[in-house]
Design an enzyme around this catalytic site. Structure first.
Site, mmCIF file in Angstrom:
data_model
loop_
_atom_site.group_PDB
_atom_site.id
_atom_site.type_symbol
_atom_site.label_atom_id
_atom_site.label_comp_id
_atom_site.label_asym_id
_atom_site.label_seq_id
_atom_site.Cartn_x
_atom_site.Cartn_y
_atom_site.Cartn_z
ATOM 1 N N GLN A 93 0.817 -1.209 0.000
ATOM 2 C CA GLN A 93 0.000 0.000 0.000
ATOM 3 C C GLN A 93 0.850 1.257 0.000
ATOM 4 O O GLN A 93 2.071 1.213 0.186
ATOM 5 C CB GLN A 93 -0.905 -0.006 1.234
ATOM 6 C CG GLN A 93 -0.140 -0.111 2.548
ATOM 7 C CD GLN A 93 -1.053 -0.346 3.741
ATOM 8 O OE1 GLN A 93 -1.077 0.455 4.669
ATOM 9 N NE2 GLN A 93 -1.787 -1.458 3.733
ATOM 10 N N HIS A 132 0.413 5.761 0.982
ATOM 11 C CA HIS A 132 -0.397 6.850 1.504
ATOM 12 C C HIS A 132 -0.059 8.139 0.758
ATOM 13 O O HIS A 132 1.113 8.396 0.446
ATOM 14 C CB HIS A 132 -0.138 7.062 3.003
ATOM 15 C CG HIS A 132 -0.285 5.809 3.808
ATOM 16 N ND1 HIS A 132 -1.456 5.105 3.887
ATOM 17 C CD2 HIS A 132 0.614 5.136 4.565
ATOM 18 C CE1 HIS A 132 -1.283 4.051 4.660
ATOM 19 N NE2 HIS A 132 -0.033 4.043 5.083
ATOM 20 N N GLU A 145 4.396 8.260 8.301
ATOM 21 C CA GLU A 145 4.374 7.426 9.489
ATOM 22 C C GLU A 145 5.756 6.869 9.807
ATOM 23 O O GLU A 145 6.692 6.999 9.001
ATOM 24 C CB GLU A 145 3.384 6.269 9.316
ATOM 25 C CG GLU A 145 3.735 5.341 8.165
ATOM 26 C CD GLU A 145 2.608 4.380 7.817
ATOM 27 O OE1 GLU A 145 1.455 4.613 8.214
ATOM 28 O OE2 GLU A 145 2.889 3.382 7.125
ATOM 29 N N HIS A 172 4.827 0.323 0.713
ATOM 30 C CA HIS A 172 5.280 -0.424 1.884
ATOM 31 C C HIS A 172 4.291 -1.514 2.259
ATOM 32 O O HIS A 172 3.132 -1.491 1.839
ATOM 33 C CB HIS A 172 5.474 0.514 3.082
ATOM 34 C CG HIS A 172 4.225 1.247 3.484
ATOM 35 N ND1 HIS A 172 3.811 2.416 2.880
ATOM 36 C CD2 HIS A 172 3.275 0.966 4.415
ATOM 37 C CE1 HIS A 172 2.687 2.832 3.428
ATOM 38 N NE2 HIS A 172 2.325 1.956 4.366
ATOM 39 N N ARG A 228 -4.477 0.606 -1.506
ATOM 40 C CA ARG A 228 -3.940 -0.741 -1.699
ATOM 41 C C ARG A 228 -3.610 -0.956 -3.172
ATOM 42 O O ARG A 228 -4.392 -0.605 -4.050
ATOM 43 C CB ARG A 228 -4.958 -1.811 -1.290
ATOM 44 C CG ARG A 228 -5.315 -1.863 0.168
ATOM 45 C CD ARG A 228 -6.111 -3.151 0.453
ATOM 46 N NE ARG A 228 -6.895 -3.010 1.670
ATOM 47 C CZ ARG A 228 -8.213 -2.826 1.702
ATOM 48 N NH1 ARG A 228 -8.890 -2.779 0.577
ATOM 49 N NH2 ARG A 228 -8.843 -2.693 2.847
#
Length: 306
Positions: A97, A99, A116, A174, A194
């Site tokens: 996936q 972001h 993150e 990642h 995804r």
């Protein structure tokens, strides 16, 4: 202001295991607990104050009552609470996936993007994760490999060990693979695209949705960048994270709150004349301006501030 222990919101995603419930003490009716959202104001799952005058209050409701002073100067500059902190138990691999950035996510999703960091709390022998590509690829090759299910052949597979840390800027492809327990500190967002999901089906018996076109828009198709944060595990405009092993002292000044996540061991936390027992899996929020605090014992702790 006193310190607050938090109870998480739990998630039973299909790839989760039982360690968060059985080893980390998460009280939950789910058969499997994939994630526990330890510090969260997100509408998809808020943590809850455990004890004291605000016992049972959702964390977002608590912040509405006490105001921006609890966040500190750095935290109050954000329109929304800036971080979401969670444990993740990957009994099976998560989807590959990506972001989006703030700019893309706000424009397309009406929500912030997501940078993150992962801290490996525990892992099985031979465990690994995917972190970016192993070489630069074209957008056309990326699209074709998603289509013919060969994407993992060009991903950067990294063996992991307890205590490893990965900083994952938005746009970095990642996946946490099986046999890993992660502590994740991220932007307060739940936007995930995804691109590969091992052909799995959801609870409805249908393949889980992929978001290929959006992923093609936002994915960085280059080798992952190495980051040096000096003495910190990770640092960006949304969070600064430090790892502490054993007893330590700290100060919660007027600039920022402090989140303490106990990843192993046990001991005591002392702040503002109050002493509480702490153990593996516990999460505490110390409002900005709380002053000095001390952790005693054998704890391994992640400390997060803005």
């Amino acid at each position: 202001m006193p310190m607050w222990k938090l109870t998480p919101a739990c998630k039973d995603y299909l790839w989760g295991g039982t360690k968060l419930r059985d080893v980390y003490g998460k009280k939950c009716d789910y058969e499997k607990v994939a994630e526990s959202w330890e510090l969260s104001t997100h509408s998809a799952g808020q943590s809850v104050i455990d004890g004291g005058e605000y016992d049972g209050l959702k964390f977002g409701e608590y912040l509405e009552k006490v105001g921006a002073k609890a966040l500190g100067v750095n935290g109050a500059k954000f329109k929304e609470f800036p971080v979401l902190i969670k444990f993740i138990d990957a009994k099976q691999p998560l989807s590959v996936q990506v972001h989006p950035s703030d700019e893309y996510a706000l424009r397309v999703e009406g929500e912030y993007g997501k940078t993150e960091m992962w801290y490996v709390v525990d892992c099985e022998p031979g465990a690994y994760l995917y972190y970016g590509f192993d070489r630069e690829i074209s957008k056309e090759e990326f699209q074709e490999r998603i289509k013919n299910n060969t994407l993992t052949e060009v991903l950067n597979a990294v063996p992991v060990h307890k205590g490893d840390c990965f900083f994952i800027p938005s746009g970095t492809l990642h996946a946490i693979c099986k046999g890993i327990v992660i502590a994740e500190v991220q932007q307060n967002s739940n936007v995930t695209y995804r691109v590969y999901d091992y052909g799995r089906v959801g609870a409805d018996g249908k393949p889980r949705a992929l978001h290929v076109e959006k992923a093609l828009d936002v994915t960085l198709r280059t080798l992952p960048v190495k980051h040096d944060f000096g003495s910190h595990l990770a640092q960006c405009e949304y969070f600064t994270v430090d790892a502490r092993n054993g007893a330590f002292e700290g100060t919660v000044d007027e600039k920022s709150f402090v989140s303490l996540l106990i990843t192993d061991g046990k001991g005591e936390l002392i702040c503002g004349g109050e002493t509480v027992a702490v153990k593996k899996g516990d999460s505490f929020f110390l409002p900005a301006g709380s002053g000095s605090y001390t952790v005693h014992g054998t704890c391994q702790t992640l400390s997060t501030r803005v």
